[in-house]
Scaffold this motif. Structure first.
Motif, PDB file in Angstrom:
ATOM      1  N   ARG A  54       0.977  -1.061  -0.031  1.00  0.00           N
ATOM      2  CA  ARG A  54      -0.063   0.068  -0.234  1.00  0.00           C
ATOM      3  C   ARG A  54       0.831   1.220  -0.117  1.00  0.00           C
ATOM      4  NH1 ARG A  54      -2.611   2.516   4.114  1.00  0.00           N
ATOM      5  NH2 ARG A  54      -1.332   1.384   5.358  1.00  0.00           N
ATOM      6  N   SER A  55       0.371   2.179  -0.870  1.00  0.00           N
ATOM      7  CA  SER A  55       1.233   3.557  -0.681  1.00  0.00           C
ATOM      8  C   SER A  55       0.925   4.278   0.510  1.00  0.00           C
ATOM      9  CB  SER A  55       0.749   4.465  -1.939  1.00  0.00           C
ATOM     10  OG  SER A  55       1.345   5.896  -1.707  1.00  0.00           O
ATOM     11  N   VAL A  56       1.966   4.693   1.286  1.00  0.00           N
ATOM     12  CA  VAL A  56       1.561   5.463   2.712  1.00  0.00           C
ATOM     13  C   VAL A  56       2.171   6.903   2.381  1.00  0.00           C
ATOM     14  CG1 VAL A  56       2.322   5.463   5.066  1.00  0.00           C
ATOM     15  CG2 VAL A  56       1.780   3.388   4.000  1.00  0.00           C
ATOM     16  N   GLY A  57       1.231   7.832   2.822  1.00  0.00           N
ATOM     17  CA  GLY A  57       1.519   9.073   2.739  1.00  0.00           C
ATOM     18  C   GLY A  57       2.514   9.707   3.973  1.00  0.00           C
ATOM     19  N   LEU A  58       2.992  11.130   4.164  1.00  0.00           N
ATOM     20  CA  LEU A  58       3.840  11.480   5.085  1.00  0.00           C
ATOM     21  C   LEU A  58       2.947  11.418   6.279  1.00  0.00           C
ATOM     22  CD1 LEU A  58       6.557  12.519   5.601  1.00  0.00           C
ATOM     23  CD2 LEU A  58       5.709  14.735   5.270  1.00  0.00           C
ATOM     24  N   GLY A  59       1.742  11.971   6.206  1.00  0.00           N
ATOM     25  CA  GLY A  59       0.718  11.795   7.508  1.00  0.00           C
ATOM     26  C   GLY A  59       0.473  10.563   8.184  1.00  0.00           C
ATOM     27  N   GLU A  60       0.466   9.588   7.460  1.00  0.00           N
ATOM     28  CA  GLU A  60       0.217   8.290   8.101  1.00  0.00           C
ATOM     29  C   GLU A  60       1.862   7.752   8.400  1.00  0.00           C
ATOM     30  OE1 GLU A  60      -1.110   3.695   6.938  1.00  0.00           O
ATOM     31  OE2 GLU A  60      -1.658   5.421   5.495  1.00  0.00           O
ATOM     32  N   LEU A  61       2.674   8.144   7.860  1.00  0.00           N
ATOM     33  CA  LEU A  61       4.052   7.682   8.213  1.00  0.00           C
ATOM     34  C   LEU A  61       4.390   8.446   9.655  1.00  0.00           C
ATOM     35  CD1 LEU A  61       7.020   6.443   7.682  1.00  0.00           C
ATOM     36  CD2 LEU A  61       7.497   8.707   6.592  1.00  0.00           C
ATOM     37  N   ALA A  62       3.897   9.626   9.667  1.00  0.00           N
ATOM     38  CA  ALA A  62       4.077  10.392  11.220  1.00  0.00           C
ATOM     39  C   ALA A  62       3.484   9.417  12.251  1.00  0.00           C
ATOM     40  CB  ALA A  62       3.572  11.877  11.019  1.00  0.00           C
ATOM     41  N   TYR A  63       2.208   9.166  12.029  1.00  0.00           N
ATOM     42  CA  TYR A  63       1.386   8.229  12.938  1.00  0.00           C
ATOM     43  C   TYR A  63       2.415   6.983  13.322  1.00  0.00           C
ATOM     44  CZ  TYR A  63      -2.821  10.870  12.492  1.00  0.00           C
ATOM     45  OH  TYR A  63      -3.693  11.886  12.623  1.00  0.00           O
ATOM     46  N   LEU A  64       3.095   6.226  12.413  1.00  0.00           N
ATOM     47  CA  LEU A  64       3.736   5.261  12.537  1.00  0.00           C
ATOM     48  C   LEU A  64       4.888   5.636  13.497  1.00  0.00           C
ATOM     49  CD1 LEU A  64       3.487   3.465   9.094  1.00  0.00           C
ATOM     50  CD2 LEU A  64       2.059   2.978  11.200  1.00  0.00           C
ATOM     51  N   LEU A  65       5.669   6.633  12.973  1.00  0.00           N
ATOM     52  CA  LEU A  65       6.762   7.080  13.760  1.00  0.00           C
ATOM     53  C   LEU A  65       6.602   7.447  15.113  1.00  0.00           C
ATOM     54  CD1 LEU A  65       8.466   9.315  11.022  1.00  0.00           C
ATOM     55  CD2 LEU A  65       9.428   7.087  11.916  1.00  0.00           C
ATOM     56  N   ALA A  66       5.241   7.704  15.504  1.00  0.00           N
ATOM     57  CA  ALA A  66       4.864   8.246  16.826  1.00  0.00           C
ATOM     58  C   ALA A  66       4.762   7.109  17.612  1.00  0.00           C
ATOM     59  CB  ALA A  66       3.616   8.998  16.576  1.00  0.00           C
ATOM     60  N   GLU A  67       4.977   5.951  17.194  1.00  0.00           N
ATOM     61  CA  GLU A  67       4.640   4.694  17.974  1.00  0.00           C
ATOM     62  C   GLU A  67       6.070   4.454  18.554  1.00  0.00           C
ATOM     63  OE1 GLU A  67       2.704   1.810  15.641  1.00  0.00           O
ATOM     64  OE2 GLU A  67       0.603   3.000  15.692  1.00  0.00           O
ATOM     65  N   ILE A  68       7.023   4.950  17.975  1.00  0.00           N
ATOM     66  CA  ILE A  68       8.469   4.343  18.418  1.00  0.00           C
ATOM     67  C   ILE A  68       8.847   4.873  19.776  1.00  0.00           C
ATOM     68  CG2 ILE A  68      10.781   4.495  17.954  1.00  0.00           C
ATOM     69  CD1 ILE A  68      10.267   4.769  15.024  1.00  0.00           C
ATOM     70  N   PRO A  69       8.998   3.991  20.942  1.00  0.00           N
ATOM     71  CA  PRO A  69       9.369   4.459  22.180  1.00  0.00           C
ATOM     72  C   PRO A  69      10.520   5.252  22.286  1.00  0.00           C
ATOM     73  CG  PRO A  69       8.710   1.944  22.215  1.00  0.00           C
ATOM     74  CD  PRO A  69       8.720   2.513  20.790  1.00  0.00           C
ATOM     75  N   GLY A  70      10.510   6.332  22.914  1.00  0.00           N
ATOM     76  CA  GLY A  70      11.565   7.204  22.835  1.00  0.00           C
ATOM     77  C   GLY A  70      11.974   8.441  22.073  1.00  0.00           C
ATOM     78  N   LEU A  71      10.997   8.399  20.955  1.00  0.00           N
ATOM     79  CA  LEU A  71      11.244   9.284  20.001  1.00  0.00           C
ATOM     80  C   LEU A  71      10.229  10.407  20.446  1.00  0.00           C
ATOM     81  CD1 LEU A  71      12.011  10.953  17.319  1.00  0.00           C
ATOM     82  CD2 LEU A  71      10.023   9.553  16.264  1.00  0.00           C
ATOM     83  N   GLU A  72      10.735  11.889  20.642  1.00  0.00           N
ATOM     84  CA  GLU A  72       9.978  12.652  21.348  1.00  0.00           C
ATOM     85  C   GLU A  72       9.623  13.683  20.596  1.00  0.00           C
ATOM     86  OE1 GLU A  72      11.078  13.990  25.448  1.00  0.00           O
ATOM     87  OE2 GLU A  72      12.471  12.022  25.477  1.00  0.00           O
ATOM     88  N   ARG A  73      10.207  13.998  19.388  1.00  0.00           N
ATOM     89  CA  ARG A  73       9.854  15.194  18.545  1.00  0.00           C
ATOM     90  C   ARG A  73      10.390  14.716  17.112  1.00  0.00           C
ATOM     91  NH1 ARG A  73      12.485  20.963  21.071  1.00  0.00           N
ATOM     92  NH2 ARG A  73      10.798  21.024  22.353  1.00  0.00           N
ATOM     93  N   LEU A  74       9.317  15.333  16.206  1.00  0.00           N
ATOM     94  CA  LEU A  74       9.492  14.849  14.931  1.00  0.00           C
ATOM     95  C   LEU A  74       9.132  16.291  14.104  1.00  0.00           C
ATOM     96  CD1 LEU A  74       9.554  12.659  12.711  1.00  0.00           C
ATOM     97  CD2 LEU A  74       6.807  12.370  12.670  1.00  0.00           C
ATOM     98  N   ARG A  75       9.911  16.384  13.015  1.00  0.00           N
ATOM     99  CA  ARG A  75       9.906  17.574  12.094  1.00  0.00           C
ATOM    100  C   ARG A  75       9.980  16.947  10.707  1.00  0.00           C
ATOM    101  NH1 ARG A  75      10.778  22.212  15.194  1.00  0.00           N
ATOM    102  NH2 ARG A  75      11.856  21.813  17.022  1.00  0.00           N
ATOM    103  N   TYR A  76       9.893  17.818   9.684  1.00  0.00           N
ATOM    104  CA  TYR A  76      10.125  17.389   8.279  1.00  0.00           C
ATOM    105  C   TYR A  76      10.458  18.615   7.606  1.00  0.00           C
ATOM    106  CZ  TYR A  76       5.081  18.519   7.892  1.00  0.00           C
ATOM    107  OH  TYR A  76       3.875  19.182   7.745  1.00  0.00           O
ATOM    108  N   THR A  77      11.094  18.501   6.437  1.00  0.00           N
ATOM    109  CA  THR A  77      11.402  19.823   5.583  1.00  0.00           C
ATOM    110  C   THR A  77      12.017  19.003   4.058  1.00  0.00           C
ATOM    111  OG1 THR A  77      12.583  21.738   5.449  1.00  0.00           O
ATOM    112  CG2 THR A  77      14.014  20.159   6.433  1.00  0.00           C
ATOM    113  N   THR A  78      11.765  19.649   2.901  1.00  0.00           N
ATOM    114  CA  THR A  78      11.149  20.952   2.682  1.00  0.00           C
ATOM    115  C   THR A  78       9.548  20.447   2.062  1.00  0.00           C
ATOM    116  OG1 THR A  78      12.889  22.220   2.560  1.00  0.00           O
ATOM    117  CG2 THR A  78      11.217  22.836   1.343  1.00  0.00           C
ATOM    118  N   SER A  79       8.569  21.251   2.277  1.00  0.00           N
ATOM    119  CA  SER A  79       7.343  20.863   1.819  1.00  0.00           C
ATOM    120  C   SER A  79       7.133  21.689   0.626  1.00  0.00           C
ATOM    121  CB  SER A  79       6.365  21.049   2.887  1.00  0.00           C
ATOM    122  OG  SER A  79       6.534  19.952   3.964  1.00  0.00           O
TER     123      SER A  79
END
Length: 470
Positions: free
Chosen positions: A239-264
């Motif tokens: 399945r093709s996954v967009g950046l929004g869905e990827l952010a939700y998946l990354l948010a599940e990683i224990p210990g990851l406290e901040r997420l940014r992205y560039t350039t849009s």
């Protein structure tokens, strides 16, 4: 420029990597070092002791290629000194200038052993072997190894995993490339020609690298891409996954406290990504969303495929989902045919948006881009005057934004020892530098900091606990 920093390990050869330009080049330089490690190379900060020097170049700035040739002239002298004392040094040019001007670099700078583009650095060991064989030939027969193809294979799949000691040396924040290339073909931009078409890394690959980085101590990840919000990686189900869905998946990683992205790109800011900003506290409320111009006529000439009104409506939707969102942008002044009214339209969109920061440049031609052949070029003195006025407006907005933070309590990731004794420093959610009095025990965690003042480019704070104890 940033010199790649890597923790030493047992090896017999040393590589010096000089990085120009964007965050993606910083990431690429780190991965070049990873690719070279199995060949016995360890990074050095002393160019004089290097057996191999790599220039990881950027084509965005004006006269980028001439700066590379100037650097190669200095390296030729250094190489001569090393040979006179019984040593030697190989030289490679990587990155976007190499991709765009590979043959010209080899012709003008015979001192160069390798020239390779951003899509080829996973083949560094093979290139080194071929270049080493060339060095045994007579100078009249020696040729630089050139690799500027856009390969079909996934370069990331061929790279060794980033080592934990590498990450620790870099600190609490790290870059992670998730997408490369561009299909937008803005008429001023070389990226489609130097980085190729848009390609996204598979979801599992991104998550695996993110977990490795977090396990090594990284607290904040910045996802990178030429058009990062065009990310469309494939998951295990195909399945093709967009950046929004990827952010939700990354948010599940224990210990990851901040997420940014560039350039849009404004065209790729979809509902799912806006909703992720609404739902995910770890997704920072700071968005770099370039518009380039406020004039619809110039936007059309730039091939941006959006209007100023569409951009402003998008900003409204983003701020509705995340009211504390701060924005930064990019602006080009003096694009061919830009009138006084076109420029005033740009100032208008800046006033209506209200930026926390922005990057602004005078237009300069890039060979091979559609903009290079346009007529009605703007006089240099006009571009200079317009840039001054634009930057004056943006600087006022930045100053106002910093001032609006005074009196607020912000979560600050404390990253380092400060410039003054007894001081530490970190970053706010809005990417502002924050300085405060405190012990080194604070480093490595997010602390509530009351903002009590501002300086030219940073905020001044005090630990909230200290306020409570007072």
């Amino acid at each position: 420029m940033t010199d790649t920093e890597i923790m030493p390990q047992a090896a017999s050869k040393r590589v010096f990597i000089k990085t120009y330009g964007c965050q993606m080049n910083v990431y690429d330089s780190d991965r070049m070092a990873d690719a070279l490690a199995p060949q016995g190379y360890i990074p050095t900060q002393d160019i004089g002791e290097a057996d191999l020097v790599l220039l990881n170049t950027c084509h965005i700035r004006e006269k980028a290629s001439e700066k590379v040739f100037s650097e190669l002239g200095r390296l030729k002298e250094l190489q001569g000194e090393k040979r006179a004392s019984g040593g030697d040094m190989m030289i490679g040019v990587a990155g976007c200038v190499a991709q765009a001007e590979g043959e010209e670099i080899a012709r003008r700078a015979p001192v160069v052993d390798m020239v390779f583009g951003p899509q080829a650095y996973h083949r560094l060991p093979e290139m080194l072997e071929r270049a080493s064989a060339q060095r045994h030939l007579h100078p009249s027969l020696k040729k630089a190894v050139i690799d500027t193809d856009f390969p079909e294979e996934d370069k990331f799949a061929h790279l060794p995993a980033a080592k934990k000691e590498v990450t620790i040396k870099r600190g609490l924040t790290a870059f992670l490339t998730v997408q490369e290339g561009c299909d937008k073909f803005c008429s001023f931009c070389v990226v489609p020609y130097t980085r190729g078409a848009e390609v996204s890394r598979p979801v599992a690959q991104v998550l695996a690298e993110a977990r490795n980085l977090v396990e090594a101590g990284v607290k904040e990840l910045t996802l990178l891409g030429q058009n990062v919000n065009a990310y469309h990686g494939v998951d295990a189900a195909g399945r093709s996954v967009g950046l929004g869905e990827l952010a939700y998946l990354l948010a599940e990683i224990p210990g990851l406290e901040r997420l940014r992205y560039t350039t849009s790109h404004p065209r790729d800011m979809d509902d799912a990504l806006i909703e992720a900003h609404r739902d995910l506290p770890l997704l920072m409320p700071y968005l770099h969303l370039p518009v380039q111009s406020g004039s619809d006529r110039i936007l059309k000439a730039m091939n941006r495929k959006h209007t100023s009104a569409q951009y402003l409506r998008l900003i409204e939707r983003i701020k509705s989902a995340r009211p504390d969102m701060a924005l930064s942008g990019d602006f080009i002044v003096g694009f061919p045919g830009e009138t006084d009214q076109d420029f005033e339209d740009t100032l208008t969109i800046i006033r209506e948006t209200g930026y926390a920061s922005a990057y602004s440049f005078k237009y300069s031609t890039r060979p091979g881009t559609p903009g290079a052949s346009l007529g009605d070029q703007i006089a240099e003195e006009v571009k200079t005057e317009r840039l001054y006025r634009l930057q004056e407006l943006v600087n006022r907005q930045t100053t106002d934004f910093h001032a609006s933070c005074v009196g607020k309590t912000l979560p600050v990731l404390i990253e380092r020892v400060g410039r003054m004794p007894g001081q530490v420093g970190g970053r706010s959610p809005y990417l502002q530098a924050v300085h405060l009095d405190g012990s080194t025990d604070l480093i490595g965690a997010i602390h509530d900091v009351e903002i009590i003042g501002t300086s030219t480019n940073s905020l001044v704070g005090r630990l909230k606990q200290a306020v409570a104890a007072a």
